[in-house]
Design a protein around this motif. Structure first.
Motif, PDB file in Angstrom:
ATOM      1  N   THR A 178      43.363  70.761  59.491  1.00 27.00           N
ATOM      2  CA  THR A 178      44.329  70.339  58.474  1.00 27.00           C
ATOM      3  C   THR A 178      43.972  68.970  57.895  1.00 27.00           C
ATOM      4  OG1 THR A 178      45.782  69.445  60.208  1.00 27.00           O
ATOM      5  CG2 THR A 178      46.211  71.686  59.454  1.00 27.00           C
ATOM      6  N   LEU A 179      43.391  68.097  58.688  1.00 24.69           N
ATOM      7  CA  LEU A 179      43.044  66.760  58.197  1.00 24.69           C
ATOM      8  C   LEU A 179      41.813  66.778  57.303  1.00 24.69           C
ATOM      9  CD1 LEU A 179      43.669  64.613  61.402  1.00 24.69           C
ATOM     10  CD2 LEU A 179      44.979  64.540  59.276  1.00 24.69           C
ATOM     11  N   THR A 180      40.894  67.699  57.556  1.00 27.15           N
ATOM     12  CA  THR A 180      39.677  67.767  56.742  1.00 27.15           C
ATOM     13  C   THR A 180      39.790  68.795  55.617  1.00 27.15           C
ATOM     14  OG1 THR A 180      38.657  69.433  58.188  1.00 27.15           O
ATOM     15  CG2 THR A 180      38.216  67.114  58.695  1.00 27.15           C
ATOM     16  N   GLY A 181      40.719  69.740  55.763  1.00 28.91           N
ATOM     17  CA  GLY A 181      40.809  70.822  54.793  1.00 28.91           C
ATOM     18  C   GLY A 181      39.758  71.882  55.004  1.00 28.91           C
ATOM     19  N   ALA A 188      44.754  53.095  53.219  1.00 28.33           N
ATOM     20  CA  ALA A 188      45.508  52.976  54.466  1.00 28.33           C
ATOM     21  C   ALA A 188      45.871  54.347  55.018  1.00 28.33           C
ATOM     22  CB  ALA A 188      46.765  52.142  54.238  1.00 28.33           C
ATOM     23  N   ARG A 189      46.281  55.262  54.124  1.00 30.99           N
ATOM     24  CA  ARG A 189      46.603  56.626  54.567  1.00 30.99           C
ATOM     25  C   ARG A 189      45.361  57.324  55.119  1.00 30.99           C
ATOM     26  NH1 ARG A 189      49.689  56.532  49.751  1.00 30.99           N
ATOM     27  NH2 ARG A 189      48.053  57.684  48.645  1.00 30.99           N
ATOM     28  N   ARG A 190      44.242  57.095  54.468  1.00 27.81           N
ATOM     29  CA  ARG A 190      43.000  57.717  54.934  1.00 27.81           C
ATOM     30  C   ARG A 190      42.604  57.178  56.305  1.00 27.81           C
ATOM     31  NH1 ARG A 190      37.395  58.528  51.468  1.00 27.81           N
ATOM     32  NH2 ARG A 190      35.952  58.591  53.214  1.00 27.81           N
ATOM     33  N   GLU A 221      43.739  59.769  63.583  1.00 24.61           N
ATOM     34  CA  GLU A 221      44.278  60.981  64.196  1.00 24.61           C
ATOM     35  C   GLU A 221      43.178  62.011  64.420  1.00 24.61           C
ATOM     36  OE1 GLU A 221      48.117  63.958  63.606  1.00 24.61           O
ATOM     37  OE2 GLU A 221      47.753  62.307  62.207  1.00 24.61           O
ATOM     38  N   MET A 222      42.283  62.109  63.462  1.00 22.47           N
ATOM     39  CA  MET A 222      41.144  63.025  63.585  1.00 22.47           C
ATOM     40  C   MET A 222      40.275  62.651  64.786  1.00 22.47           C
ATOM     41  SD  MET A 222      38.811  65.224  62.093  1.00 22.47           S
ATOM     42  CE  MET A 222      37.045  65.350  61.815  1.00 22.47           C
ATOM     43  N   ALA A 262      31.835  64.605  55.282  1.00 22.26           N
ATOM     44  CA  ALA A 262      31.763  65.888  54.575  1.00 22.26           C
ATOM     45  C   ALA A 262      33.105  66.262  53.968  1.00 22.26           C
ATOM     46  CB  ALA A 262      31.298  66.979  55.536  1.00 22.26           C
ATOM     47  N   ALA A 263      34.177  65.915  54.647  1.00 19.57           N
ATOM     48  CA  ALA A 263      35.517  66.253  54.163  1.00 19.57           C
ATOM     49  C   ALA A 263      35.944  65.405  52.972  1.00 19.57           C
ATOM     50  CB  ALA A 263      36.528  66.097  55.295  1.00 19.57           C
TER      51      ALA A 263
END
Length: 278
Positions: free
Chosen positions: A213-216, A257-259, A265-266, A237-238
């Protein structure tokens, strides 16, 4: 503690005493009389060499030694048992890093473990199918038609992952320019599903779901888990398209900041996967 003299029934009493912090309530929990529970506490004090419960005014409190014996529980009150020492140490390190105020938001591994035990374990198929749905419309399939430098960057970064999926998973996928959905071969999606079913550990599935979900991209998550690429390569890559836009237009502070938060978390999910292999 002399394990040779340990009555295993005392472990039941110990768990009740640590949970209730009261002899009378502990006795009720496990169906003992209060004198029997008091006797169990005396025996535990002798075996462990610590008072365990001490009076503080009108109530009882656990000693520091007793607090250290309390098992960590999930929000659903399930005892948190992890399969490897390395995984347990990840959670312990997050607890140790807490300051005066306990902040679950700063404990991504613990939150992931809670999700796995309280949620994924009861319905792993739902999580598996959600990852599989990502694989059916994976971001790696959808390519830019211009500019040429971006087209080439996507190919250089994403094609090796698709090559790995074809060789290792037996899954061939169709690429497309733009964002219009392309139906992927059923046998390829089924191949991803078979690969996921071999990873039935709820902790591993939960970590893979977070990474997906974090990378799509389910394929990026699986390639990292299999060691085909490392976590930094997967994160890069994501974000091929995002990084291209940043190069053209600059970076927004709040987006950065969100990234950074998503990346932390990743990496916690990746760390848990590595700890499960230890």
């Amino acid at each position: 503690m002399n394990l040779n003299s340990l009555d295993l029934n005392l472990l039941v009493a110990l768990d009740a005493l640590l949970r209730e912090v009261s002899v009378s309530r502990a006795a009720m929990r496990i169906g003992l009389s209060q004198p029997a529970a008091s006797h169990a506490l005396r025996r535990l004090r002798e075996l462990i060499g610590d008072p365990l419960l001490v009076r503080s005014g009108a109530r009882m409190e656990l000693t520091p030694r007793a607090q250290g014996l309390r098992p960590v529980r999930t929000p659903a009150r399930v005892v948190m048992i992890l399969p490897t020492r390395a995984a347990a140490e990840l959670v312990a390190a997050e607890f140790a890093a807490q300051g005066e105020h306990f902040n679950p938001a700063s404990m991504p591994v613990m939150r992931l473990v809670n999700t796995a035990i309280d949620g994924v374990a009861s319905d792993p198929q739902a999580v598996l199918e959600d990852i599989q749905r990502f694989a059916a419309s994976d971001m790696l399939f959808y390519r830019a038609d211009s500019p040429e430098r971006l087209v080439q960057r996507q190919a250089d970064t994403w094609d090796p992952i698709l090559d790995w999926a074809r060789e290792v998973l037996g899954a061939r996928f169709i690429l497309s320019e733009g964002v219009i959905h392309v139906e992927q071969p059923r046998e390829s999606i089924a191949a991803v599903g078979r690969h996921l079913k071999e990873r039935g550990n709820p902790l591993l599935l939960a970590a893979l779901h977070v990474m997906t979900t974090l990378t799509g991209s389910a394929l990026i998550a699986l390639a990292i888990e299999q060691g085909e690429i490392d976590a930094e390569q997967g994160w890069t890559a994501a974000h091929v398209d995002e990084d291209w836009n940043i190069e053209q237009w600059g970076e927004d502070f709040e987006a950065a900041a969100r990234r950074a938060s998503r990346k932390a978390e990743m990496m916690s999910a990746v760390n848990l996967i590595e700890a499960l292999k230890a």
